[in-house]
Design an enzyme around this catalytic site. Sequence first.
Site, mmCIF file in Angstrom:
data_model
loop_
_atom_site.group_PDB
_atom_site.id
_atom_site.type_symbol
_atom_site.label_atom_id
_atom_site.label_comp_id
_atom_site.label_asym_id
_atom_site.label_seq_id
_atom_site.Cartn_x
_atom_site.Cartn_y
_atom_site.Cartn_z
ATOM 1 N N CYS A 25 0.826 -1.212 0.000
ATOM 2 C CA CYS A 25 0.000 0.000 0.000
ATOM 3 C C CYS A 25 0.856 1.256 0.000
ATOM 4 O O CYS A 25 1.840 1.348 0.737
ATOM 5 C CB CYS A 25 -0.933 -0.005 1.198
ATOM 6 S SG CYS A 25 -2.265 -1.218 1.055
ATOM 7 N N ALA A 59 -3.313 -2.904 -2.662
ATOM 8 C CA ALA A 59 -4.730 -3.222 -2.507
ATOM 9 C C ALA A 59 -5.568 -2.157 -3.205
ATOM 10 O O ALA A 59 -5.495 -0.972 -2.882
ATOM 11 C CB ALA A 59 -5.088 -3.301 -1.028
ATOM 12 N N GLN A 101 -4.190 -6.182 -7.338
ATOM 13 C CA GLN A 101 -4.775 -6.843 -6.171
ATOM 14 C C GLN A 101 -6.130 -6.206 -5.890
ATOM 15 O O GLN A 101 -6.209 -5.031 -5.515
ATOM 16 C CB GLN A 101 -3.865 -6.720 -4.944
ATOM 17 C CG GLN A 101 -4.391 -7.504 -3.750
ATOM 18 C CD GLN A 101 -3.578 -7.296 -2.495
ATOM 19 O OE1 GLN A 101 -3.679 -6.255 -1.857
ATOM 20 N NE2 GLN A 101 -2.752 -8.279 -2.145
ATOM 21 N N TYR A 183 -8.756 -8.435 6.070
ATOM 22 C CA TYR A 183 -9.699 -7.673 5.259
ATOM 23 C C TYR A 183 -10.937 -8.521 4.951
ATOM 24 O O TYR A 183 -11.055 -9.650 5.429
ATOM 25 C CB TYR A 183 -8.999 -7.130 4.023
ATOM 26 C CG TYR A 183 -7.880 -6.180 4.407
ATOM 27 C CD1 TYR A 183 -8.119 -5.105 5.267
ATOM 28 C CD2 TYR A 183 -6.573 -6.373 3.961
ATOM 29 C CE1 TYR A 183 -7.101 -4.242 5.653
ATOM 30 C CE2 TYR A 183 -5.547 -5.519 4.355
ATOM 31 C CZ TYR A 183 -5.813 -4.459 5.202
ATOM 32 O OH TYR A 183 -4.805 -3.621 5.600
ATOM 33 N N ARG A 231 -4.587 -14.200 -2.467
ATOM 34 C CA ARG A 231 -3.702 -14.047 -1.297
ATOM 35 C C ARG A 231 -4.465 -14.476 -0.049
ATOM 36 O O ARG A 231 -5.541 -13.956 0.248
ATOM 37 C CB ARG A 231 -3.216 -12.604 -1.149
ATOM 38 C CG ARG A 231 -2.512 -12.358 0.185
ATOM 39 C CD ARG A 231 -1.736 -11.055 0.242
ATOM 40 N NE ARG A 231 -0.326 -11.314 -0.041
ATOM 41 C CZ ARG A 231 0.654 -10.447 0.238
ATOM 42 N NH1 ARG A 231 0.371 -9.267 0.767
ATOM 43 N NH2 ARG A 231 1.904 -10.744 -0.034
ATOM 44 N N LEU A 302 9.633 -11.316 4.898
ATOM 45 C CA LEU A 302 11.038 -11.087 5.234
ATOM 46 C C LEU A 302 11.966 -12.006 4.450
ATOM 47 O O LEU A 302 12.822 -12.688 5.007
ATOM 48 C CB LEU A 302 11.258 -11.234 6.737
ATOM 49 C CG LEU A 302 10.642 -10.112 7.599
ATOM 50 C CD1 LEU A 302 11.004 -10.295 9.052
ATOM 51 C CD2 LEU A 302 11.082 -8.737 7.109
ATOM 52 N N GLY A 324 9.035 -7.856 -0.799
ATOM 53 C CA GLY A 324 8.488 -6.519 -0.656
ATOM 54 C C GLY A 324 9.494 -5.474 -0.237
ATOM 55 O O GLY A 324 9.935 -4.643 -1.029
ATOM 56 N N ARG A 325 9.894 -5.509 1.027
ATOM 57 C CA ARG A 325 10.738 -4.446 1.562
ATOM 58 C C ARG A 325 12.062 -4.311 0.815
ATOM 59 O O ARG A 325 12.571 -3.207 0.629
ATOM 60 C CB ARG A 325 10.988 -4.685 3.050
ATOM 61 C CG ARG A 325 9.767 -4.448 3.924
ATOM 62 C CD ARG A 325 10.035 -4.838 5.371
ATOM 63 N NE ARG A 325 8.937 -4.494 6.261
ATOM 64 C CZ ARG A 325 7.848 -5.241 6.441
ATOM 65 N NH1 ARG A 325 7.724 -6.394 5.778
ATOM 66 N NH2 ARG A 325 6.897 -4.859 7.275
#
Length: 363
Positions: A25, A59, A101, A183, A231, A302, A324-325
């Site tokens: 996001c 999202a 997504q 969600y 997901r 991670l 991701g990160r």
Amino acid sequence: MATLFSPITLRRTEFRNRLWVPAMCQYSVEKRDGVPTPWHLVHLGSFARGGAGAIVTEATAVVPEGRISPQDLGLWNDEHKAAFVPIVDFVHTQGAKIGVQLAHAGRKASTPRTWEPQNGTLSESEHGWPVVGPSAIAFEGYDTPRALETAEVEEVVAAFVAAAVRAQEAGFDFVELHAAHGYLMHQFLSPLSNERTDQYGGSLENRARIVIDAVTGIRRATGDDFPILVRFSATDWVEGGWNEHETATVASWARDAGADLFDISSGGIAAHADIPVGLGYQVPFADSVRREGHVETGAVGLIVGAQQAQEIVEEGQADVVFVGREFLRDPHFALRAAFELGVELDYYPQQYHRAPFHAPVPA
């Protein structure tokens, strides 16, 4: 060729490698109208330029009240669809695939951006709106949602299908249904948030109905060649909650309904869950769902290094790896990972030919 950089095909769509960017996001639609902006073009486009095999948008709400924050993306009208086209087109010029997504935040909608003070559900004066869910059970610290009527659940499913059709028309290569992180779809799946007594509550089959109906509807509306991902949060990390065995079962049902790959995360339904976060902490769930459900999965959580990602795919713990990160820290992570694994790629940007990863640093 390292397995991480071998292609994978879903339906008739071939992805150039198995190192993918998950939905992250951005909360950057300042006009609060759901329309993507130049930020989204640069943000998503940088990952394509950087060698990712596939990129998933953040999202993206299927209805206005499904947004996590007022600054979220949307795909509930044709203005959104048109604004996504140049983003999709640019990603394709770089040889990557891109999916959207599709999401509805349910009782966790109408909240501040993550870098703003977290004061629960936003009021209407703060550009918020009333929230809904499967049952009138609040997420800790948030407003109690209004329980959706049966006909309204069917309308939500129809909104997911309509948004998927818009995504296909905009040129997206696939869609991912967000049934994780607490969600709306996850709220239906988990007995911690779903106390319904109609066809959307009670048994596992009923709690999973919203997901299966959405997959079935999207497959029917988009045809046989359009990949569908889902997901899941594999576990709620709370006793009596949703777990990896139920995830594997529902994933197999979704596969039979037309879904192709399952992006396995965890948590999000309970604020008090004790989650043992660490390197690769969710990979075992992707592995167990893959084996028990006999489905293709993606691992996330991670995953920060080339060798770590390679081993996950090489050992058969997952079919693709979502990072991701590390992609946020380095949008060229895929190119760097290829260099570290000794893989020569033919999609290194020509414009960057003077700065290859193997170039020695001048004395």
